[in-house]
Structures are given as C-alpha cells and as structure tokens.
Motif scaffolding. Structure first.
Motif, mmCIF file in Angstrom:
data_model
loop_
_atom_site.group_PDB
_atom_site.id
_atom_site.type_symbol
_atom_site.label_atom_id
_atom_site.label_comp_id
_atom_site.label_asym_id
_atom_site.label_seq_id
_atom_site.Cartn_x
_atom_site.Cartn_y
_atom_site.Cartn_z
ATOM 1 N N UNK A 64 0.847 -1.191 0.000
ATOM 2 C CA UNK A 64 0.000 0.000 0.000
ATOM 3 C C UNK A 64 0.884 1.242 0.000
ATOM 4 N N UNK A 65 0.627 2.131 -0.916
ATOM 5 C CA UNK A 65 1.430 3.351 -1.020
ATOM 6 C C UNK A 65 1.169 4.233 0.198
ATOM 7 N N UNK A 66 2.202 4.598 0.958
ATOM 8 C CA UNK A 66 1.995 5.440 2.147
ATOM 9 C C UNK A 66 1.509 6.840 1.757
ATOM 10 N N UNK A 67 0.394 7.247 2.286
ATOM 11 C CA UNK A 67 -0.164 8.558 1.939
ATOM 12 C C UNK A 67 0.788 9.694 2.279
ATOM 13 N N UNK A 68 1.549 9.504 3.355
ATOM 14 C CA UNK A 68 2.448 10.585 3.779
ATOM 15 C C UNK A 68 3.542 10.871 2.754
ATOM 16 N N UNK A 69 3.798 9.903 1.854
ATOM 17 C CA UNK A 69 4.815 10.120 0.822
ATOM 18 C C UNK A 69 4.341 11.105 -0.244
ATOM 19 N N UNK A 70 3.047 11.151 -0.489
ATOM 20 C CA UNK A 70 2.537 12.056 -1.505
ATOM 21 C C UNK A 70 3.289 11.924 -2.821
ATOM 22 N N UNK A 71 3.738 13.069 -3.333
ATOM 23 C CA UNK A 71 4.511 13.094 -4.581
ATOM 24 C C UNK A 71 6.003 13.259 -4.306
ATOM 25 N N UNK B 189 3.205 -0.957 -5.968
ATOM 26 C CA UNK B 189 2.096 -0.155 -5.454
ATOM 27 C C UNK B 189 0.882 -0.074 -6.373
ATOM 28 N N UNK B 190 0.854 -0.771 -7.468
ATOM 29 C CA UNK B 190 -0.131 -0.721 -8.557
ATOM 30 C C UNK B 190 0.214 0.427 -9.504
ATOM 31 N N UNK B 191 0.068 0.213 -10.797
ATOM 32 C CA UNK B 191 0.382 1.270 -11.771
ATOM 33 C C UNK B 191 -0.441 2.537 -11.557
ATOM 34 N N UNK B 192 -1.706 2.414 -11.199
ATOM 35 C CA UNK B 192 -2.564 3.592 -11.029
ATOM 36 C C UNK B 192 -1.990 4.536 -9.974
ATOM 37 N N UNK B 193 -1.555 3.970 -8.855
ATOM 38 C CA UNK B 193 -1.027 4.796 -7.770
ATOM 39 C C UNK B 193 0.357 5.331 -8.082
ATOM 40 N N UNK B 194 1.260 4.443 -8.498
ATOM 41 C CA UNK B 194 2.646 4.836 -8.688
ATOM 42 C C UNK B 194 2.811 5.864 -9.794
#
Length: 467
Positions: free
Chosen positions: A168-175, A219-224
C-alpha cells in the motif's frame, strides 16, 4: 460598451505591453539548456539590461493591475467553466493500443541504439530521441495541445501486464518520491555524459526503467504513475496547461490554462514542491550555462569542493530559495486577505498557475533547440546504426529571440489571469480577492526578472561537465 468588450480592450492592452517588452529585448537568444551538449545558442541584448528587465517586470505588473479590473464573476467563471466535450469511445481503445505500442517500441529503440549504435551524441538517434523528441518536443506538445503521455507511457504499459499491488502506497509520501527522482534526473543530466555518450544514456534509461516498473509493480500502476513516477507527474502537470484535456468520456476543449483553476491539479504540499521544481530546473539550467553560473561553480571548486557536489548543492539551494519565497508569499496572501483559510491551503490552490510560467520557461529554452536539431533527429532515425556523417542542423534567425521572450512573458500573463480566477473562487469579497493576489504577483515579477536576466546573457559552456 459591454463588459466583454471592455475585457477585450484590456486583453489587447496587455498584448500590446507584451509586444513592447519583446521589442525591447531584441536580439536575445535563450541560454543553452544543459541537456544540450547538443546545441548552444548565442545571447546578448541590444538595449541596457536594466531597461530590458524593468520592461519585462513592468509587463507582469501592468497585466496584474489590468486583470484586477475584471471583477465580473460571470466572465471569470466562463473562462474556467466553458468547455466543448468530444466523445471518443470508439477510438479510445485503438488509439491507446497504437500509442502504447509506439511507446514500448521507442523505449526498446533508445536502449538498443544507445548500446550498439554510434557513440557520438549528435550522431545518435537514442540521444536525439530522448532530448529532442522527449525532453523538448513531447513536452511542448503536452502544454501547447494536450498530453499523449498516459497512452504513450511504456513503463506503465509494462507494469500493467505484470502482477502488482503487493504494498500500500503510504499517503504521507505524496509526490515526494517524484520530486526526489526529478531532482536526481536533473543533476544527472548535467554531471553525467548523457548527451555525449549514448551508452551512458542507455544505462540510465535501463536503471530508470527498473526503478519505475518496480514502483508500479509494488504499489499498482494507477497509484505509482500518478504520484511516484517523475515523468508521469511531469507530463500530467504540463498537460494541465493545454487546451485539450482528457476526461472519462473522451476529450474536452477548454481555454488554455483553464484546467489550472481546478482544485484537483495540485492536492498536497508535495505536489507544490514538484511544481516549484519545474519552475526552478529551467532557471537552473540557464544559470549554470551563463557567466555568473560558471564563475560561481569555479569559485566553489577552487576551495576544494568536488564539481558534482557543487552542482548538486546549487540545484538544492536554488530549489530551497524558490520554496522559501513561495511560502512567504502564501503567508502574506493569508494576511492581506484576512482569511481563515490556512497558509497550506492557499499555497496548494495558487500553485497550479505557476505551471503556466514553467511552460513559458520551457518554450523559451527548448523551442529553438527543437527547431535546430529536428533535421538531425530525422536523419538519424532514418539510419540509426549508420547515420550520415554530417546530420543537418538548422541555424536560427536573429529574430527568434523575440519568440523566446514572448513565451516567457505570455506564460506569466496567463499565470496572473489564472491566479485572479482562483482568488475570486476562494474569496467572496471583490476587494479581498484582489488583495490576496498582491504577494503572488510580486513573486511572479521576481521569477520574470530572474528568467529574463538569464535569457539575456550570452550562453557559455558549463564547466566541469562531461563533453
């Protein structure tokens, strides 16, 4: 006189002021971009530098004052809301397949030709496709017309057919991963022989491919590819300036820059940082290829610092300066507007207009570069493993400097108008909306003067970089 005709007269006055600034800057050619160990421009102004800079800054200030006279919310909203939708249900799948195949084929082409083709930058189709085709022309297409990158992106296409979604992509990482990766690429573009050594370029492309495909798989292509991949964020942000926008149903035709007024273009502080990197990186590439930049680098190297570390330090220091100036403007906006809206929220909402400035900077740096090297790109593509001994290059006419200066000024004028539209969306009172714009107008004038000053300087060869 109708309200719309009055607005038209003001727009005409802004255009006239821009023309005056362009005329005053006669004879200027953009400083050579660093990607360009391939091309160098000339520079110099035919008028005193102070007059040239004062005129450019005055255009932005005058355009801001004229824009503030437009207080009819109906006219402002029409710029943002007017759109023509085009449904492409039948063409979407076919177009995506064709562009996706082209993207993957181009990636393979750059790697193969980079490793086995000629090892001279100007003669390598891999180098020219990367810098002329991608860095320059594809980016110009993205903000001038519309971004084809979502369909072209070869790394997303590859990641999509692999098992993915293991974390799961950590939200705190943002961009922030995209910000760090873009700064790294900008630094490598300068200190590594990417434009002179096709093998070095191919090696970096392979390393980047491994990095970004791994991110898409994890992290899935959509998120990354929305948050972590720097090139995807690059083209998404530049594409937001364009008149043609992708929608769920197809395409939408809007006024240029209208998309920048939407609240989903920049959504967090990390995205603000990415926008500022886009503005700074072009200023940075101009700085290190002019006399002040060269003297700064030589002075720091003379005290014992490694050149690679000096260039990295200047890159990060300049970004930190832009970051500080921008957040000071956000705080001053909050104070002048006397609003309960947070500084963070104001910084996020006023960041997208800076993309119009970045587009203007990019055009000034890369329009002439693209035109000059376009014939070489075609020649090497026709015979990538055995290119002609002397690929053709066009020489730019002396008046092309007018076009480059106009790109910078029009980008700033568009940014001023979009900021005006955003302020009227955020604040109910007209006076409150107008007062909120002052700090950001000052920042835009600062960016304008810095950029025009660098553009006015003769281009020189950056020191301590691979030739």
């Amino acid at each position: 006189m109708s309200r719309r005709s009055a607005v038209a007269r003001r727009i005409g006055l802004v255009c006239a002021l821009t023309a005056v600034a362009v005329a005053v800057g006669a004879g200027v050619v953009a400083a050579s971009n660093v990607a360009a160990g391939l091309y160098t421009g000339s520079g110099g102004t035919s008028v005193p530098t102070w007059l040239y800079l004062a005129t450019g800054g005055g255009v932005i200030g005058a355009s801001a004052l004229l824009t503030m006279l437009v207080t009819d919310r109906g006219i402002i909203d029409s710029f943002h809301d007017d759109a023509v939708a085009v449904s492409l249900d039948q063409l979407r799948a076919a177009g995506s397949l064709v562009l996706g195949t082209l993207g993957v084929a181009t990636l393979a082409f750059v790697v193969v030709v980079g490793f086995v083709g000629p090892q001279i930058g100007n003669f390598s189709a891999a180098v020219l496709v990367t810098f002329v085709g991608g860095r320059a022309l594809l980016t110009i297409l993205s903000y001038a017309v519309g971004s084809p990158w979502p369909a072209l992106n070869p790394w997303r296409r590859i990641a999509s057919v692999l098992p993915n979604g293991y974390a799961t992509y950590p939200e705190r990482l943002g961009t922030w991963p995209a910000v760090a990766a873009l700064l790294t690429l900008i630094w490598l573009e300068l200190v590594a022989p990417l434009s002179s050594s096709p093998r070095a370029l191919a090696a970096v492309v392979v390393a980047y491919s491994a990095f970004t495909i791994a991110g898409g798989v994890a992290f899935t292509p959509e998120t990354w590819f929305r948050r972590g991949d720097p090139l995807s964020v690059w083209f998404r942000f530049y594409g937001a300036v364009a008149p043609i926008q992708r929608t769920e149903d197809g395409l939408e035709l809007r006024y240029p820059g209208a998309r920048l007024g939407d609240d989903d273009v920049v959504t967090d502080v990390s995205a603000v940082a990415f926008v500022l990197v886009l503005v700074w990186e072009l200023t940075y590439s101009g700085f290190v290829a002019t006399t002040p930049g060269v003297r700064t680098v030589e002075a720091l190297v003379a005290i014992g610092l490694p050149p690679q570390l000096v260039y990295l330090g200047l890159l990060l220091a300049g970004f930190a300066l832009f970051w500080k100036v921008y957040w000071i403007a956000a705080e001053r906006t909050r104070e002048r507007a006397e609003t309960y809206l947070s500084r963070r929220y104001l910084a996020i909402r006023f960041a997208p207009p800076l993309l119009a400035i970045a587009a203007g900077y990019h055009f000034a740096h890369y329009a002439g570069f693209s035109i000059s090297l376009w014939p070489s790109l075609i020649d090497t593509l026709a015979a990538p493993l055995n290119p002609p001994e002397n690929p053709i290059q066009y020489a730019l006419t002396s008046w092309f400097g007018y076009v480059e200066i106009a790109g910078i000024l029009l980008g700033h004028v568009l940014a001023v108008w979009i900021s005006h539209a955003v302020s009227f969306e955020l604040f109910p009172g007209k006076l409150q909306a107008i007062r909120s714009q002052y700090p950001f107008v000052v920042v835009m004038i600062f960016f304008t003067v810095v950029s025009l000053y660098l553009v006015s300087l003769p281009a020189v060869e950056a020191v301590y970089v691979p030739g």
